[in-house]
Design a protein around this motif. Sequence first.
Motif, PDB file in Angstrom:
ATOM      1  N   GLY A 240     -42.863 -28.493  22.498  1.00  0.00           N
ATOM      2  CA  GLY A 240     -43.095 -27.068  22.708  1.00  0.00           C
ATOM      3  C   GLY A 240     -42.331 -26.503  23.878  1.00  0.00           C
ATOM      4  O   GLY A 240     -41.831 -25.374  23.816  1.00  0.00           O
ATOM      5  N   SER A 241     -42.208 -27.268  24.981  1.00  0.00           N
ATOM      6  CA  SER A 241     -41.508 -26.743  26.152  1.00  0.00           C
ATOM      7  C   SER A 241     -40.030 -26.540  25.856  1.00  0.00           C
ATOM      8  O   SER A 241     -39.436 -25.526  26.245  1.00  0.00           O
ATOM      9  N   VAL A 242     -39.428 -27.504  25.152  1.00  0.00           N
ATOM     10  CA  VAL A 242     -38.014 -27.352  24.792  1.00  0.00           C
ATOM     11  C   VAL A 242     -37.836 -26.146  23.879  1.00  0.00           C
ATOM     12  O   VAL A 242     -36.919 -25.337  24.050  1.00  0.00           O
ATOM     13  N   SER A 243     -38.734 -26.025  22.901  1.00  0.00           N
ATOM     14  CA  SER A 243     -38.654 -24.898  21.977  1.00  0.00           C
ATOM     15  C   SER A 243     -38.892 -23.578  22.701  1.00  0.00           C
ATOM     16  O   SER A 243     -38.208 -22.580  22.449  1.00  0.00           O
ATOM     17  N   GLY A 380     -36.837 -32.922  14.586  1.00  0.00           N
ATOM     18  CA  GLY A 380     -37.345 -33.211  15.924  1.00  0.00           C
ATOM     19  C   GLY A 380     -36.300 -33.333  17.008  1.00  0.00           C
ATOM     20  O   GLY A 380     -36.616 -33.748  18.129  1.00  0.00           O
ATOM     21  N   ASP A 381     -35.053 -32.948  16.753  1.00  0.00           N
ATOM     22  CA  ASP A 381     -33.991 -33.058  17.760  1.00  0.00           C
ATOM     23  C   ASP A 381     -33.806 -31.692  18.420  1.00  0.00           C
ATOM     24  O   ASP A 381     -32.845 -30.972  18.150  1.00  0.00           O
ATOM     25  N   LEU A 382     -34.720 -31.357  19.332  1.00  0.00           N
ATOM     26  CA  LEU A 382     -34.749 -30.016  19.898  1.00  0.00           C
ATOM     27  C   LEU A 382     -33.784 -29.832  21.062  1.00  0.00           C
ATOM     28  O   LEU A 382     -33.481 -28.697  21.436  1.00  0.00           O
ATOM     29  N   LYS A 383     -33.306 -30.915  21.645  1.00  0.00           N
ATOM     30  CA  LYS A 383     -32.385 -30.773  22.768  1.00  0.00           C
ATOM     31  C   LYS A 383     -31.078 -30.125  22.331  1.00  0.00           C
ATOM     32  O   LYS A 383     -30.494 -29.307  23.062  1.00  0.00           O
ATOM     33  N   ILE A 384     -30.615 -30.478  21.148  1.00  0.00           N
ATOM     34  CA  ILE A 384     -29.378 -29.875  20.647  1.00  0.00           C
ATOM     35  C   ILE A 384     -29.567 -28.380  20.439  1.00  0.00           C
ATOM     36  O   ILE A 384     -28.699 -27.568  20.791  1.00  0.00           O
ATOM     37  N   LEU A 386     -31.677 -26.449  21.981  1.00  0.00           N
ATOM     38  CA  LEU A 386     -31.820 -25.800  23.286  1.00  0.00           C
ATOM     39  C   LEU A 386     -30.454 -25.517  23.900  1.00  0.00           C
ATOM     40  O   LEU A 386     -30.171 -24.387  24.322  1.00  0.00           O
ATOM     41  N   VAL A 387     -29.604 -26.525  23.956  1.00  0.00           N
ATOM     42  CA  VAL A 387     -28.285 -26.341  24.559  1.00  0.00           C
ATOM     43  C   VAL A 387     -27.461 -25.329  23.770  1.00  0.00           C
ATOM     44  O   VAL A 387     -26.756 -24.490  24.346  1.00  0.00           O
ATOM     45  N   SER A 388     -27.564 -25.374  22.435  1.00  0.00           N
ATOM     46  CA  SER A 388     -26.795 -24.438  21.619  1.00  0.00           C
ATOM     47  C   SER A 388     -27.230 -22.997  21.864  1.00  0.00           C
ATOM     48  O   SER A 388     -26.396 -22.080  21.873  1.00  0.00           O
ATOM     49  N   SER A 389     -28.527 -22.784  22.085  1.00  0.00           N
ATOM     50  CA  SER A 389     -29.013 -21.435  22.401  1.00  0.00           C
ATOM     51  C   SER A 389     -28.496 -20.967  23.754  1.00  0.00           C
ATOM     52  O   SER A 389     -28.154 -19.795  23.944  1.00  0.00           O
ATOM     53  N   MET A 390     -28.454 -21.894  24.717  1.00  0.00           N
ATOM     54  CA  MET A 390     -27.904 -21.545  26.031  1.00  0.00           C
ATOM     55  C   MET A 390     -26.432 -21.166  25.926  1.00  0.00           C
ATOM     56  O   MET A 390     -25.976 -20.196  26.548  1.00  0.00           O
ATOM     57  N   PHE A 432     -22.210 -32.423  16.163  1.00  0.00           N
ATOM     58  CA  PHE A 432     -23.420 -33.246  16.041  1.00  0.00           C
ATOM     59  C   PHE A 432     -23.829 -33.383  14.581  1.00  0.00           C
ATOM     60  O   PHE A 432     -24.294 -34.445  14.139  1.00  0.00           O
ATOM     61  N   LEU A 433     -23.680 -32.287  13.823  1.00  0.00           N
ATOM     62  CA  LEU A 433     -24.024 -32.324  12.406  1.00  0.00           C
ATOM     63  C   LEU A 433     -23.092 -33.283  11.654  1.00  0.00           C
ATOM     64  O   LEU A 433     -23.546 -34.080  10.819  1.00  0.00           O
ATOM     65  N   ILE A 434     -21.804 -33.218  11.952  1.00  0.00           N
ATOM     66  CA  ILE A 434     -20.844 -34.129  11.315  1.00  0.00           C
ATOM     67  C   ILE A 434     -21.175 -35.579  11.672  1.00  0.00           C
ATOM     68  O   ILE A 434     -21.093 -36.479  10.826  1.00  0.00           O
ATOM     69  N   HIS A 435     -21.580 -35.790  12.915  1.00  0.00           N
ATOM     70  CA  HIS A 435     -21.946 -37.143  13.351  1.00  0.00           C
ATOM     71  C   HIS A 435     -23.107 -37.682  12.527  1.00  0.00           C
ATOM     72  O   HIS A 435     -23.143 -38.867  12.177  1.00  0.00           O
ATOM     73  N   ARG A 436     -24.068 -36.813  12.190  1.00  0.00           N
ATOM     74  CA  ARG A 436     -25.190 -37.245  11.362  1.00  0.00           C
ATOM     75  C   ARG A 436     -24.726 -37.755  10.004  1.00  0.00           C
ATOM     76  O   ARG A 436     -25.229 -38.735   9.482  1.00  0.00           O
ATOM     77  N   TYR A 437     -23.764 -37.048   9.419  1.00  0.00           N
ATOM     78  CA  TYR A 437     -23.245 -37.488   8.128  1.00  0.00           C
ATOM     79  C   TYR A 437     -22.501 -38.818   8.250  1.00  0.00           C
ATOM     80  O   TYR A 437     -22.673 -39.729   7.442  1.00  0.00           O
ATOM     81  N   ARG A 438     -21.640 -38.923   9.251  1.00  0.00           N
ATOM     82  CA  ARG A 438     -20.809 -40.111   9.386  1.00  0.00           C
ATOM     83  C   ARG A 438     -21.632 -41.362   9.683  1.00  0.00           C
ATOM     84  O   ARG A 438     -21.274 -42.469   9.267  1.00  0.00           O
ATOM     85  N   THR A 439     -22.726 -41.179  10.423  1.00  0.00           N
ATOM     86  CA  THR A 439     -23.575 -42.337  10.749  1.00  0.00           C
ATOM     87  C   THR A 439     -24.666 -42.527   9.719  1.00  0.00           C
ATOM     88  O   THR A 439     -25.542 -43.385   9.874  1.00  0.00           O
TER      89      THR A 439
END
Length: 446
Positions: A240-243, A380-384, A386-390, A432-439
């Motif tokens: 919740g805090s990250v969100s 559940g990967d909220l850090k990405i 958060l940074v993207s919103s910043m 990061f999205l491309i990384h998800r596919y590749r891995t």
Amino acid sequence: MTHDFTKGSLLGPMLRFTIPFILANYLQLTYNAVDSIIVGRFLGPEALAAVGTSNPLMTLLIMLLRGTTLGAGILIGSYFGAKEYDKLHRQISTAMLSGAVFALCLSLIIFVFADPILGLLQVDLSIRPMAAGYLRIIAFGLIFTFLYNYLSSTMQALGDGKTPLIFLAISASVNIVGDLLLVMVFRLGIAGAAIATVASEAVSCALCINYIRKHVPILNMGKAWFVFDAKMLKKTLQYGSVSAIQQATVQLGILGVQGVVNSLGMTTTAAFAAANRIDDFALIPTRSIANAMTAVLAQNWGANDQGRVRKGFRTGTLLDFCYGLVAGLLLYFVATWAVLLFTTNSYVIHEGEKYLRLIAFMYWAPALTNSIQAFFRGTGDLKITLVSSMVNMGIRFLATFILVMGFHFDIAAVPWGCLAGWLGMMLWEVPFLIHRYRTNLFGNNT
């Protein structure tokens, strides 16, 4: 009524689930839009500007509260998908109690510091007392705003998007009637619009509580609503805090842009207030599709069905992108009539029309960023996110500031700043999205 998104087809249920999200968000926006229309039409551009400068701040606070409910909703959807009902109940009660306390603290802060906050936003001195009075009254409704958003978010995480919509429709009707009576009949001015908004929020909250108590067995928790689990709170805060920070970051960027717009004068501020309301309405479906995607992906992530996570992301992204193209085309042609709803001032209409016709060509960008954000939230990967919103809001504010102060742009600086922010956001998220596919983190099961 709940819906289990871990079984059956995805397209039909996602569409049915998205529509209540869209309608609910439209109704939510009518609170402020009706205020702005009635205030602008019957109290003049000064009152419209006062409401317009107050709303970004209140939206910041509401986004903070919604951020906590969004984080809790991800956990609720995950526990529901995994059929862990004991954890589900403790999660629900803990998040509700902590969020209510937070809402009350925010109300007190706004009531005490309304004037200096508006000063920081460079609100024109001629409308600052009016804006402060409106802001203080609206702040009283934050506890109702939180409770409604939390309870409706909980039901949505369990697959019920229709019931909160019905209650919000009733609440919106109360708001409209209250605005007309208090502003036009009892002549309470801008304060009447604020009182009507608070009353309507209280109605939606009361209806939601009563329905859950009588008709939602899984949420009919009795005394368990008052169970506080410190360990569960820690996990809730991690999400919740990250969100909440992410939501606050978005609104802080908007507040920064509002400050730049305020420097262009009262009439431009009024034009931005009207155009921004219309822009919000146009973008609601893209955000609603993303919210529905989050719920679908969270349940399937909790059920460890990564193939359905992949399908849900692909389906939602296509829906969102198509809507962005269609909405932009329609907005371009109805821009003038839309601004006329708020004012008859020719300069305000001209500036609002300029803003809307320019940003209409850019709606494909938020459609893509919202979809990508939904994937990372749902898994559940909220850090990405958060940074993207910043990144988004930082670039948006800097671009708008430079265009206005350095190149002497008018209101057109805001749409160009928005596009710069969305593009920066995609440059951050897509790798990061491309990384998800590749891995292969999506999985191969379909």
